[in-house]
Design a protein around this motif. Structure first.
Motif, mmCIF file in Angstrom:
data_model
loop_
_atom_site.group_PDB
_atom_site.id
_atom_site.type_symbol
_atom_site.label_atom_id
_atom_site.label_comp_id
_atom_site.label_asym_id
_atom_site.label_seq_id
_atom_site.Cartn_x
_atom_site.Cartn_y
_atom_site.Cartn_z
ATOM 1 N N LEU A 238 4.862 2.098 -3.819
ATOM 2 C CA LEU A 238 4.068 0.869 -3.904
ATOM 3 C C LEU A 238 2.782 1.091 -4.694
ATOM 4 O O LEU A 238 2.338 0.225 -5.459
ATOM 5 C CB LEU A 238 3.750 0.355 -2.504
ATOM 6 C CG LEU A 238 4.905 -0.341 -1.783
ATOM 7 C CD1 LEU A 238 4.570 -0.537 -0.307
ATOM 8 C CD2 LEU A 238 5.229 -1.685 -2.444
ATOM 9 N N ARG A 239 2.166 2.256 -4.516
ATOM 10 C CA ARG A 239 0.946 2.566 -5.265
ATOM 11 C C ARG A 239 1.187 2.449 -6.769
ATOM 12 O O ARG A 239 0.411 1.805 -7.492
ATOM 13 C CB ARG A 239 0.494 3.983 -4.913
ATOM 14 C CG ARG A 239 -0.577 4.542 -5.832
ATOM 15 C CD ARG A 239 -0.723 6.042 -5.649
ATOM 16 N NE ARG A 239 -1.558 6.631 -6.672
ATOM 17 C CZ ARG A 239 -1.615 7.935 -6.931
ATOM 18 N NH1 ARG A 239 -0.867 8.781 -6.237
ATOM 19 N NH2 ARG A 239 -2.403 8.396 -7.881
ATOM 20 N N HIS A 240 2.286 3.071 -7.248
ATOM 21 C CA HIS A 240 2.548 3.064 -8.682
ATOM 22 C C HIS A 240 3.139 1.738 -9.136
ATOM 23 O O HIS A 240 2.846 1.264 -10.245
ATOM 24 C CB HIS A 240 3.449 4.232 -9.052
ATOM 25 C CG HIS A 240 2.793 5.562 -8.878
ATOM 26 N ND1 HIS A 240 1.728 5.969 -9.661
ATOM 27 C CD2 HIS A 240 3.016 6.570 -7.997
ATOM 28 C CE1 HIS A 240 1.329 7.178 -9.277
ATOM 29 N NE2 HIS A 240 2.095 7.561 -8.267
ATOM 30 N N HIS A 241 3.953 1.113 -8.306
ATOM 31 C CA HIS A 241 4.521 -0.188 -8.640
ATOM 32 C C HIS A 241 3.420 -1.237 -8.815
ATOM 33 O O HIS A 241 3.433 -2.021 -9.774
ATOM 34 C CB HIS A 241 5.495 -0.623 -7.537
ATOM 35 C CG HIS A 241 5.841 -2.068 -7.571
ATOM 36 N ND1 HIS A 241 6.534 -2.640 -8.612
ATOM 37 C CD2 HIS A 241 5.591 -3.087 -6.690
ATOM 38 C CE1 HIS A 241 6.705 -3.944 -8.386
ATOM 39 N NE2 HIS A 241 6.134 -4.233 -7.223
ATOM 40 N N LEU A 242 2.469 -1.256 -7.919
ATOM 41 C CA LEU A 242 1.399 -2.258 -7.961
ATOM 42 C C LEU A 242 0.261 -1.887 -8.913
ATOM 43 O O LEU A 242 -0.608 -2.710 -9.188
ATOM 44 C CB LEU A 242 0.830 -2.467 -6.554
ATOM 45 C CG LEU A 242 1.802 -3.068 -5.520
ATOM 46 C CD1 LEU A 242 1.173 -3.050 -4.133
ATOM 47 C CD2 LEU A 242 2.200 -4.483 -5.907
ATOM 48 N N GLY A 243 0.257 -0.646 -9.385
ATOM 49 C CA GLY A 243 -0.822 -0.207 -10.269
ATOM 50 C C GLY A 243 -2.152 -0.095 -9.559
ATOM 51 O O GLY A 243 -3.203 -0.439 -10.108
ATOM 52 N N LEU A 244 -2.123 0.388 -8.318
ATOM 53 C CA LEU A 244 -3.348 0.417 -7.513
ATOM 54 C C LEU A 244 -4.431 1.300 -8.124
ATOM 55 O O LEU A 244 -5.625 0.995 -8.017
ATOM 56 C CB LEU A 244 -3.023 0.889 -6.096
ATOM 57 C CG LEU A 244 -2.122 -0.033 -5.264
ATOM 58 C CD1 LEU A 244 -1.949 0.525 -3.868
ATOM 59 C CD2 LEU A 244 -2.682 -1.445 -5.208
ATOM 60 N N ASP A 245 -4.039 2.384 -8.778
ATOM 61 C CA ASP A 245 -5.045 3.275 -9.366
ATOM 62 C C ASP A 245 -5.885 2.527 -10.407
ATOM 63 O O ASP A 245 -7.104 2.742 -10.520
ATOM 64 C CB ASP A 245 -4.371 4.478 -10.032
ATOM 65 C CG ASP A 245 -3.804 5.452 -9.014
ATOM 66 O OD1 ASP A 245 -3.777 5.106 -7.826
ATOM 67 O OD2 ASP A 245 -3.374 6.542 -9.416
ATOM 68 N N ARG A 246 -5.237 1.660 -11.150
ATOM 69 C CA ARG A 246 -5.938 0.913 -12.192
ATOM 70 C C ARG A 246 -7.029 0.030 -11.589
ATOM 71 O O ARG A 246 -8.136 -0.061 -12.119
ATOM 72 C CB ARG A 246 -4.914 0.072 -12.959
ATOM 73 C CG ARG A 246 -5.488 -0.842 -14.022
ATOM 74 C CD ARG A 246 -4.350 -1.427 -14.844
ATOM 75 N NE ARG A 246 -4.817 -2.530 -15.666
ATOM 76 C CZ ARG A 246 -4.777 -3.808 -15.303
ATOM 77 N NH1 ARG A 246 -4.290 -4.131 -14.106
ATOM 78 N NH2 ARG A 246 -5.215 -4.743 -16.104
ATOM 79 N N HIS A 247 -6.730 -0.598 -10.465
ATOM 80 C CA HIS A 247 -7.715 -1.473 -9.848
ATOM 81 C C HIS A 247 -8.802 -0.684 -9.111
ATOM 82 O O HIS A 247 -9.962 -1.096 -9.081
ATOM 83 C CB HIS A 247 -7.021 -2.439 -8.881
ATOM 84 C CG HIS A 247 -6.145 -3.426 -9.584
ATOM 85 N ND1 HIS A 247 -6.631 -4.578 -10.142
ATOM 86 C CD2 HIS A 247 -4.819 -3.407 -9.847
ATOM 87 C CE1 HIS A 247 -5.639 -5.242 -10.716
ATOM 88 N NE2 HIS A 247 -4.531 -4.555 -10.553
ATOM 89 N N ILE A 248 -8.421 0.453 -8.544
ATOM 90 C CA ILE A 248 -9.398 1.245 -7.802
ATOM 91 C C ILE A 248 -10.359 1.969 -8.744
ATOM 92 O O ILE A 248 -11.563 2.049 -8.495
ATOM 93 C CB ILE A 248 -8.682 2.258 -6.884
ATOM 94 C CG1 ILE A 248 -7.915 1.507 -5.784
ATOM 95 C CG2 ILE A 248 -9.667 3.238 -6.269
ATOM 96 C CD1 ILE A 248 -6.965 2.389 -5.001
ATOM 97 N N HIS A 249 -9.816 2.468 -9.870
ATOM 98 C CA HIS A 249 -10.627 3.342 -10.716
ATOM 99 C C HIS A 249 -10.922 2.776 -12.108
ATOM 100 O O HIS A 249 -11.860 3.226 -12.753
ATOM 101 C CB HIS A 249 -9.924 4.691 -10.907
ATOM 102 C CG HIS A 249 -9.649 5.414 -9.634
ATOM 103 N ND1 HIS A 249 -10.646 5.885 -8.820
ATOM 104 C CD2 HIS A 249 -8.478 5.732 -9.014
ATOM 105 C CE1 HIS A 249 -10.110 6.475 -7.755
ATOM 106 N NE2 HIS A 249 -8.798 6.382 -7.852
#
Length: 310
Positions: A107-118
């Motif tokens: 889910l982290r990579h599917h949703l692109g969470l790193d992009r929004h967090i960092h």
């Protein structure tokens, strides 16, 4: 007379099990004396995690079985002194932990969470991820852990392909097998999860050629075994952009050495072998259940096939 059970593992493990394991045995009506130090000739069962103090099983002539606390048995399965039946650890604690780790990182990579967090830093970019049904996830390995992870991802709506060395069927999962099936499984794998055992045929299963089969910008998650991925090929694939990111929970050397390039690589996430830890409470239940089965003449659960290596 009580059974004599030898607990053989790294010293800190005994602190985890010394109260919980006796309770589990008592709950199964097993009268047992459990110790880290017993005369070899008196031992009925061995509860085992890899350690330097027990590498020769020859003296344990009356031991009825060796119960591994680990799901992987590659450190012991080829020990020529081990003639007793060997059972690997299969319990719901391992299963639940693994499926939660896999689901979380997919889910982290599917949703692109790193992009929004960092990454956005004030940019109002409303680009949305695809729906899960449009994200192709491949799981290499459909044993207990791989099957559980696959089911969880199917329940979340992902398009899941599973690959195994022998044919498998699973509702909601495209199941492939063998050499031809491996290429087919990887060619559309936007996210690839490796959950295979460590055997000669699985070592470096993700090498340079096979990573190039994957779509450009794919993500790799490895909570299985460190040897499943060619480390140098992975670094090259990250540098070229063929692989966008790798989240790794297992390594060829553990703990991962402080000078290893994985630690500080911007496209690698390191987790310290926590995806599927053996938990004392659930493992003690399985051990007690298996000893009870042995004592009444029933077939042991989770027996290791020495020829297959797991």
């Amino acid at each position: 007379m009580p059974l004599n059970i030898l607990f053989s593992g790294p010293e800190p493990l005994w602190d985890e099990y010394k109260d919980i394991l006796p309770k589990g045995l008592k709950d199964h009506d097993i009268n047992a004396h459990i110790s880290t130090d017993l005369p070899a000739e008196s031992v009925d069962y061995i509860v085992y995690a890899p350690n330097d103090s027990l590498t020769d099983f020859t003296p344990f002539k009356h031991a009825k079985a060796v119960m591994s606390l680990w799901a992987g048995v590659e450190t012991i399965v080829n020990n020529q002194t081990l003639t007793q039946p060997l059972c690997r650890m299969v319990d719901d604690g391992l299963e639940l932990g693994m499926r939660e780790w896999v689901a979380g990182h997919v889910l982290r990579h599917h949703l692109g969470l790193d992009r929004h967090i960092h990454g956005l830093k004030g940019q109002w970019d409303k680009t949305a991820p695809p729906l899960a049904r449009d994200r192709k996830v491949t799981i290499l390995g459909l044993g207990m852990l791989g099957t559980s992870a696959a089911k969880t991802l199917v329940d979340l709506g992902f398009d899941v392909t599973g690959w195994s060395r022998s044919p498998k069927t699973m509702q909601g999962v495209t199941c492939l097998h063998g050499d031809a099936g491996l290429k087919q499984a990887l060619i559309d794998a936007e996210i690839c999860v490796t959950l295979l055992p460590n055997t000669p045929s699985t070592q470096n299963i993700l090498n340079a050629e096979r990573m190039n089969w994957m779509p450009k910008g794919a993500v790799i998650l490895n909570p299985g075994r460190g040897v499943l991925i060619d480390d140098d090929a992975l670094l090259d694939a990250l540098a070229s952009g063929q692989i966008l990111h790798a989240t790794l929970d297992v390594f060829r050397v553990e703990p991962l050495p402080q000078d290893h390039p994985f630690w500080h690589h911007p496209q690698i996430t390191v987790t310290p072998h926590i995806a599927a830890q053996t938990r004392a409470e659930t493992a003690s239940f399985v051990i007690a259940q298996n000893i009870r089965r042995s004592e009444i003449g029933a077939t042991l659960l989770n027996l290791v096939d020495r020829s297959a290596g797991y």
